[in-house]
Design a protein around this motif. Structure first.
Motif, PDB file in Angstrom:
ATOM      1  N   SER A   7       8.440  10.751 -12.367  1.00 38.69           N
ATOM      2  CA  SER A   7       7.576   9.497 -13.350  1.00 38.69           C
ATOM      3  C   SER A   7       7.799   8.116 -12.718  1.00 38.69           C
ATOM      4  CB  SER A   7       8.252   9.510 -14.743  1.00 38.69           C
ATOM      5  OG  SER A   7       9.233   9.405 -15.236  1.00 38.69           O
ATOM      6  N   ARG A   8       9.230   7.574 -12.702  1.00 38.97           N
ATOM      7  CA  ARG A   8      10.097   6.545 -11.803  1.00 38.97           C
ATOM      8  C   ARG A   8       8.621   5.716 -10.441  1.00 38.97           C
ATOM      9  NH1 ARG A   8      16.141   6.539 -13.050  1.00 38.97           N
ATOM     10  NH2 ARG A   8      16.681   7.075 -14.992  1.00 38.97           N
ATOM     11  N   LYS A   9       8.821   7.072  -9.928  1.00 33.32           N
ATOM     12  CA  LYS A   9       8.417   6.315  -8.459  1.00 33.32           C
ATOM     13  C   LYS A   9       7.338   6.027  -8.928  1.00 33.32           C
ATOM     14  CE  LYS A   9       7.644   8.018  -3.666  1.00 33.32           C
ATOM     15  NZ  LYS A   9       8.453   9.052  -2.801  1.00 33.32           N
ATOM     16  N   ASP A  10       6.268   7.190  -9.357  1.00 34.76           N
ATOM     17  CA  ASP A  10       4.676   6.348  -9.709  1.00 34.76           C
ATOM     18  C   ASP A  10       4.840   6.011 -10.582  1.00 34.76           C
ATOM     19  OD1 ASP A  10       4.893   9.165  -8.057  1.00 34.76           O
ATOM     20  OD2 ASP A  10       3.924  10.604 -10.434  1.00 34.76           O
ATOM     21  N   GLY A  11       5.206   5.155 -11.240  1.00 37.91           N
ATOM     22  CA  GLY A  11       4.957   4.092 -12.262  1.00 37.91           C
ATOM     23  C   GLY A  11       5.587   2.574 -10.998  1.00 37.91           C
ATOM     24  N   ARG A  12       6.795   2.728 -11.084  1.00 35.22           N
ATOM     25  CA  ARG A  12       6.863   1.699  -9.206  1.00 35.22           C
ATOM     26  C   ARG A  12       5.386   1.709  -8.506  1.00 35.22           C
ATOM     27  NH1 ARG A  12      11.722   3.490  -6.554  1.00 35.22           N
ATOM     28  NH2 ARG A  12      12.693   4.114  -8.760  1.00 35.22           N
ATOM     29  N   GLN A  13       4.337   2.781  -7.853  1.00 35.97           N
ATOM     30  CA  GLN A  13       3.530   2.584  -6.936  1.00 35.97           C
ATOM     31  C   GLN A  13       2.363   2.310  -7.862  1.00 35.97           C
ATOM     32  OE1 GLN A  13       3.368   6.420  -5.674  1.00 35.97           O
ATOM     33  NE2 GLN A  13       4.667   5.863  -4.204  1.00 35.97           N
ATOM     34  N   GLN A  14       2.059   2.163  -8.870  1.00 34.65           N
ATOM     35  CA  GLN A  14       1.156   2.144  -9.473  1.00 34.65           C
ATOM     36  C   GLN A  14       1.412   0.304  -9.839  1.00 34.65           C
ATOM     37  OE1 GLN A  14       1.065   4.183 -13.813  1.00 34.65           O
ATOM     38  NE2 GLN A  14      -1.498   4.181 -13.624  1.00 34.65           N
ATOM     39  N   ASP A  15       2.123  -0.401 -10.192  1.00 33.18           N
ATOM     40  CA  ASP A  15       2.649  -1.318 -10.355  1.00 33.18           C
ATOM     41  C   ASP A  15       2.351  -1.709  -8.795  1.00 33.18           C
ATOM     42  OD1 ASP A  15       2.993  -1.103 -13.098  1.00 33.18           O
ATOM     43  OD2 ASP A  15       5.440  -1.465 -12.882  1.00 33.18           O
ATOM     44  N   SER A  16       3.101  -1.454  -7.956  1.00 35.32           N
ATOM     45  CA  SER A  16       2.953  -2.476  -6.986  1.00 35.32           C
ATOM     46  C   SER A  16       1.332  -1.961  -6.656  1.00 35.32           C
ATOM     47  CB  SER A  16       3.503  -1.042  -5.542  1.00 35.32           C
ATOM     48  OG  SER A  16       2.885  -1.613  -4.435  1.00 35.32           O
ATOM     49  N   GLY A  17       0.501  -1.238  -6.867  1.00 39.14           N
ATOM     50  CA  GLY A  17      -0.983  -1.217  -6.494  1.00 39.14           C
ATOM     51  C   GLY A  17      -2.022  -1.447  -6.964  1.00 39.14           C
ATOM     52  N   ARG A  18      -1.167  -2.132  -8.396  1.00 40.15           N
ATOM     53  CA  ARG A  18      -2.078  -3.310  -9.202  1.00 40.15           C
ATOM     54  C   ARG A  18      -1.499  -5.029  -9.003  1.00 40.15           C
ATOM     55  NH1 ARG A  18      -4.159  -3.536 -13.704  1.00 40.15           N
ATOM     56  NH2 ARG A  18      -3.698  -1.349 -14.489  1.00 40.15           N
ATOM     57  N   ASN A  19       0.106  -5.151  -8.143  1.00 40.70           N
ATOM     58  CA  ASN A  19       0.030  -5.699  -7.569  1.00 40.70           C
ATOM     59  C   ASN A  19      -0.413  -6.396  -6.072  1.00 40.70           C
ATOM     60  OD1 ASN A  19       1.852  -6.260  -9.911  1.00 40.70           O
ATOM     61  ND2 ASN A  19       3.924  -5.815  -8.676  1.00 40.70           N
ATOM     62  N   ARG A  20      -0.491  -5.869  -5.605  1.00 37.19           N
ATOM     63  CA  ARG A  20      -1.347  -5.807  -4.496  1.00 37.19           C
ATOM     64  C   ARG A  20      -3.093  -5.501  -4.937  1.00 37.19           C
ATOM     65  NH1 ARG A  20      -1.701  -0.758  -2.379  1.00 37.19           N
ATOM     66  NH2 ARG A  20       0.023  -0.418  -3.256  1.00 37.19           N
ATOM     67  N   GLN A  21      -3.658  -5.465  -5.510  1.00 33.94           N
ATOM     68  CA  GLN A  21      -4.569  -6.378  -6.212  1.00 33.94           C
ATOM     69  C   GLN A  21      -5.157  -7.480  -6.717  1.00 33.94           C
ATOM     70  OE1 GLN A  21      -6.171  -3.238  -8.793  1.00 33.94           O
ATOM     71  NE2 GLN A  21      -6.560  -1.045  -7.378  1.00 33.94           N
ATOM     72  N   VAL A  22      -4.016  -7.529  -7.559  1.00 35.22           N
ATOM     73  CA  VAL A  22      -4.003  -8.952  -7.747  1.00 35.22           C
ATOM     74  C   VAL A  22      -4.240  -9.908  -7.010  1.00 35.22           C
ATOM     75  CG1 VAL A  22      -3.121 -10.197  -9.524  1.00 35.22           C
ATOM     76  CG2 VAL A  22      -3.353  -8.243 -10.504  1.00 35.22           C
ATOM     77  N   PHE A  23      -2.798  -9.649  -5.878  1.00 31.02           N
ATOM     78  CA  PHE A  23      -2.573 -10.795  -4.341  1.00 31.02           C
ATOM     79  C   PHE A  23      -3.807 -10.936  -4.050  1.00 31.02           C
ATOM     80  CE2 PHE A  23      -1.364 -11.147  -0.368  1.00 31.02           C
ATOM     81  CZ  PHE A  23      -0.495 -12.689  -0.456  1.00 31.02           C
ATOM     82  N   ASN A  24      -4.400  -9.733  -3.405  1.00 33.33           N
ATOM     83  CA  ASN A  24      -6.076  -9.955  -2.836  1.00 33.33           C
ATOM     84  C   ASN A  24      -6.762 -10.321  -3.636  1.00 33.33           C
ATOM     85  OD1 ASN A  24      -4.525  -8.444  -1.054  1.00 33.33           O
ATOM     86  ND2 ASN A  24      -5.114  -6.735  -1.696  1.00 33.33           N
TER      87      ASN A  24
END
Length: 84
Positions: A7-24
């Motif tokens: 769950s920690r790994k999935d949460g980190r990947q989800q945050d990373s994906g959201r950060n990437r989308q916001v950056f783009n």
């Protein structure tokens, strides 16, 4: 691997994906604003007016910055793709 680790790994990947989308999205929005600013300058000049100097500066500073941000996003996507 325990359930908590997953769950920690999935949460980190989800945050990373959201950060990437916001950056783009911010990089693309900056590019659109700068192109609109440049188009406004050109249209005002064609109409015979004197455009605000700030519109020139928005385009001169924003377009290279947007190019760098979008290049960074591309490199991050390539690096992420290679990890998969």
């Amino acid at each position: 691997m325990t359930e908590n680790d997953r769950s920690r790994k999935d949460g980190r990947q989800q945050d990373s994906g959201r950060n990437r989308q916001v950056f783009n999205a911010l990089a693309a929005a900056l590019a659109i604003v700068c192109v609109a600013s440049l188009a406004a300058v050109l249209l005002i000049k064609v109409a015979g007016g004197q455009p605000w100097v700030g519109l020139d500066w928005i385009a001169m500073i924003g377009l290279p910055l947007a190019f760098i941000l979008l290049g960074t996003a591309l490199l991050r996507a390539i690096a992420r793709r290679r990890q998969l």
